[in-house]
Design a protein around this motif. Structure first.
Motif, PDB file in Angstrom:
ATOM      1  N   SER A 421       0.832  -1.200   0.000  1.00 53.90           N
ATOM      2  CA  SER A 421       0.000   0.000   0.000  1.00 53.90           C
ATOM      3  C   SER A 421       0.865   1.248   0.000  1.00 53.90           C
ATOM      4  O   SER A 421       0.537   2.250  -0.642  1.00 53.90           O
ATOM      5  N   PHE A 422       2.013   1.190   0.707  1.00 56.79           N
ATOM      6  CA  PHE A 422       2.908   2.344   0.681  1.00 56.79           C
ATOM      7  C   PHE A 422       3.425   2.615  -0.728  1.00 56.79           C
ATOM      8  O   PHE A 422       3.662   3.760  -1.103  1.00 56.79           O
ATOM      9  N   THR A 423       3.616   1.520  -1.493  1.00 55.46           N
ATOM     10  CA  THR A 423       4.073   1.694  -2.879  1.00 55.46           C
ATOM     11  C   THR A 423       3.104   2.580  -3.640  1.00 55.46           C
ATOM     12  O   THR A 423       3.509   3.500  -4.356  1.00 55.46           O
ATOM     13  N   ALA A 424       1.808   2.288  -3.451  1.00 56.95           N
ATOM     14  CA  ALA A 424       0.820   3.113  -4.139  1.00 56.95           C
ATOM     15  C   ALA A 424       0.922   4.556  -3.673  1.00 56.95           C
ATOM     16  O   ALA A 424       0.831   5.491  -4.484  1.00 56.95           O
ATOM     17  N   ILE A 499      -5.380  -0.193  -3.701  1.00 55.31           N
ATOM     18  CA  ILE A 499      -6.444   0.814  -3.860  1.00 55.31           C
ATOM     19  C   ILE A 499      -6.638   1.579  -2.567  1.00 55.31           C
ATOM     20  O   ILE A 499      -6.850   2.804  -2.572  1.00 55.31           O
ATOM     21  N   ILE A 500      -6.527   0.861  -1.414  1.00 53.97           N
ATOM     22  CA  ILE A 500      -6.640   1.560  -0.130  1.00 53.97           C
ATOM     23  C   ILE A 500      -5.549   2.611  -0.010  1.00 53.97           C
ATOM     24  O   ILE A 500      -5.791   3.760   0.391  1.00 53.97           O
ATOM     25  N   GLY A 501      -4.317   2.230  -0.378  1.00 47.82           N
ATOM     26  CA  GLY A 501      -3.220   3.189  -0.319  1.00 47.82           C
ATOM     27  C   GLY A 501      -3.465   4.388  -1.210  1.00 47.82           C
ATOM     28  O   GLY A 501      -3.250   5.546  -0.822  1.00 47.82           O
ATOM     29  N   LEU A 502      -3.943   4.093  -2.418  1.00 47.54           N
ATOM     30  CA  LEU A 502      -4.174   5.174  -3.370  1.00 47.54           C
ATOM     31  C   LEU A 502      -5.256   6.121  -2.873  1.00 47.54           C
ATOM     32  O   LEU A 502      -5.123   7.350  -2.947  1.00 47.54           O
TER      33      LEU A 502
END
Lengths: 610, 98
Positions: A421-424, A499-502
């Motif tokens: 998620s951090f990647t996003a 998607i959560i990260g984004l």
């Protein structure tokens, strides 16, 4: 001789010969002309790439792998001197590496065109490429070590390319030192193999290792991979290596050199299959690396450093995959990662040069004046986050699926998902700051992307980022069957966390212009921005401890103890003490001396008389 | 021991005891040293006569010559001491020692 093997072996030898030829022309005492870099080096890499497609097609068609020994120099029992192994790993990796290098060299002819030593730069890049090819095609540990050290040295020379800058020299030294610590592990593993298995040939090692407890050499190999592939503990050199020119960052520190450590583990994976200690180490180390570096990438302001941290995070993901006993997925991720990461670096390079060497993302924005570059930046970031059916999706999603369905460490799993998620988040941050919004750069910036040597490489790599995953997975069957059926949540886990990260990143971005929080939360921001304080502590503390230990050894042990208290000076001080005690009785009292002399004479005479 | 031998031996020993036990004046040490030299001269002369070695007759003359040198060196030291310390009293010589 069978036609297939003849064509396969001869084309592979020709690939290496084509790559070495420009290096041989530099041994000529006459200087090369200005265009040597473009006419000789780039053309040779392009030709080598096209040549290497032939073995790839043969491998696709007939599944033929080859292994040939070129030069039996002398009767060296543990290994043969020059022995190449073109199994499916090297046959797939070589064309990909050559394709990426070809694009990078073409880009570098634009990026470095004002550099008077451009020919030397290209020579170094070519030498690096030859060392890398040697590494991946090595059939024995000796040749692998030659390639390993070769890429390390070329990395040093290339990071310190602008050696007038003190930061660049420090960064190059950092790279060499951290790699050296990893090399200790590799040498230990090689020594153990030579002592116990009596061979450095990889086939023989696989065969003989069934009877041994391989924990020690495997720990050595994992240490080597930690050093070369910047896992946690030996990771600071990779962000510092961004001091080198952008083509160097694109070639070495994203696609080829840093995957050498992972490649070593992939190549020697049969040794690790049954050793749970080594697998757990890989898993936990990789999970820690991927989360830590992704967290560090969240607050960096230099575009190259963000991409460097994302490379480090993806390397941690590859290490996790190896810990899951899935070397082929790790290799697939290496191949797809090469494309989009190199493209991200090339786009960064194009942006940096266009904004007159500005690397701070807080001073970029509104770059719709560079449509090709910003589009490809977005494509690369999407591929990095694992957007379905781009290149990164096939490898990343497969890895997360394998992670979810295995009976392994839940902690490693959670870390990896958070890192995904951090990647996003940081990818979105890059794209938002660099290309969106209003421009924050100087008005008279030389924004220019109509040079074909900038656009063509980026376009080629963009095509690669889009279709490489599909091509590779549809043509090469995995040797371990992936688990196909799992609950829907697990199947969509990677996509969901991305998607959560984004969405989180979008929300935070929307809140910035509403002045929700004027100042950042200081402790987490500083932790992330200062790279977890790891370099700040280790780079000062460890040398200080070592040097003070050295100083106390030199001063207190050697100088003050051995030399003064017990050595020559100790002997002399003892003598002086005794002499002082005796000479208290000798105060220059001549009368006493003469009296004693008389008495002695008398006694001597009486003794001889009687 | 013949009386002659006894005389010069005792002269030598007495001179030695005087040299070692001198307490007050440096001059007395030098005088005793001269006495020792004299007794040695007599001893060497008697030696040559006693053993009838004519070749040894030059030895007392040599001893006399060297004793003269030595006596003059001692007197020069005495004079230097008197110049620097004022007297030849021995307690003056280490008066400034701490």
């Amino acid at each position: 001789m069978h036609l297939t093997t003849l064509i396969l072996s001869s084309s592979l030898i020709l690939v290496i010969a084509i790559l070495i030829y420009p290096l041989l022309t530099t041994l000529n005492p006459n200087p090369q002309d200005q265009k040597w870099a473009i006419t000789h080096v780039k053309t040779s890499v392009k030709a080598a790439f096209l040549m290497s497609l032939l073995p790839l097609m043969i491998f696709l068609d007939q599944g033929a792998e080859t292994m040939f020994t070129n030069w039996h120099w002398m009767n060296t029992a543990p290994f043969d001197m020059m022995s190449f192994k073109f199994d499916h790993y090297s046959i797939i990796f070589t064309p990909i590496a050559l394709y990426v290098t070809w694009s990078i060299l073409e880009f570098a002819s634009w990026y470095m065109h004002s550099d008077p030593l451009m020919n030397r730069f290209f020579k170094y890049l070519l030498l690096f490429l030859v060392a890398m090819i040697l590494l991946v095609t090595a059939n024995n540990m000796f040749q692998l070590f030659i390639g390993w050290e070769g890429v390390g040295i070329m990395s040093f020379l290339l990071i310190g390319w602008w050696y007038g800058r003190a930061d660049a020299n420090t960064a190059a030294l950092q790279a060499v030192l951290y790699n050296r610590v990893g090399d200790i592990g590799l040498i230990m593993a090689m020594a153990w193999l030579a002592m116990n298995l009596n061979s450095w040939e990889i086939q023989q090692i696989f065969f003989l290792s069934k009877n041994f407890d391989m924990t020690l050499p495997l720990i050595g190999l994992i240490l080597a991979a930690t050093g070369k592939s910047a896992q946690f503990g030996l990771h600071p050199w990779l962000p510092s290596a961004m001091e080198g020119p952008t083509p160097v960052s694109a070639l070495l520190h994203s696609s080829t050199m840093v995957v050498a450590g992972i490649f070593l583990l992939i190549r020697l994976h049969p040794l690790m299959e049954n050793n749970n200690t080594a697998l757990t180490t890989c898993l936990c180390l990789g999970a820690l690396t991927t989360l830590f570096t992704a967290a560090c990438a969240l607050t960096q302001n230099d575009i190259k450093k963000i991409v460097a941290f994302s490379t480090s995070s993806q390397l941690g993901l590859m290490m996790v995959t190896i810990g899951l006993n899935q070397p082929q997925l790790a290799f697939l991720h290496i191949c797809t990662h090469a494309f989009f990461k190199a493209m991200l670096f090339l786009c960064s390079g194009s942006i940096i040069h266009s904004l007159n060497d500005e690397q701070d993302i807080r001073k970029m924005g509104g770059l719709n004046l560079m449509p090709m570059t910003s589009t490809c930046l977005t494509i690369g970031s999407l591929a990095l986050t694992g957007t379905p059916f781009l290149a990164g999706f096939f490898s990343k999603d497969a890895i997360i699926e394998a992670l979810n369905t295995s009976h392994l460490n839940a902690w490693a799993l959670i870390l990896t998902l958070i890192a995904t998620s951090f990647t996003a988040v940081y990818s979105f941050r890059v794209v938002y700051f660099v290309t969106m919004g209003t421009p924050r750069f100087l008005p008279l910036s030389p924004i220019n992307e109509n040079n074909p040597s900038v656009i063509n490489p980026i376009k080629r790599l963009a095509w690669g980022s889009i279709i490489a995953g599909l091509i590779i997975t549809s043509n090469f069957l995995p040797s371990k069957t992936p688990i196909m059926s799992m609950p829907l949540t697990l199947k969509l886990a990677a996509l969901l966390v991305t998607i959560i990260g984004l969405l989180t990143a979008l929300e935070l971005t929307a809140m910035t212009n509403k002045q929700f929080k004027i100042t950042p939360t200081i402790p987490p921001h500083h932790f992330s921005n200062m790279l977890g304080y790891f370099p700040a502590i280790i780079h000062r503390l460890t040398p200080k401890l070592n040097l003070s230990l050295g100083q106390s050894i030199a001063t207190q042990l050697i100088d003050q103890t051995w030399f003064e208290a017990t050595g020559p000076k100790g002997v002399s001080s003892l003598q002086v003490k005794m002499a002082k005690t005796v000479s208290d009785a000798q105060q220059g009292m001549i009368k006493t001396y003469l009296t004693i002399f008389l008495l002695t004479t008398t006694i001597a005479i009486l003794l001889t008389m009687i | 021991m013949t009386p002659v031998h006894f005389s010069f031996s005792s002269a030598f020993v007495l001179g030695l005891m005087g040299l070692t036990f001198h307490r007050t004046h440096l001059l007395s040490a030098l005088l005793c040293l001269e006495g020792m030299m004299l007794s040695l001269f007599i001893a060497l002369a008697l030696w040559a006569l006693q053993f009838e070695m004519t070749g040894f007759s030059a030895a007392p003359m040599l001893l006399l010559a060297f004793s003269a040198c030595e006596a003059s060196a001692g007197l020069a030291l005495l004079v230097a001491t008197a110049r620097t310390h004022g007297t030849d009293r021995l307690q003056n010589l280490n008066l400034l020692q701490c």
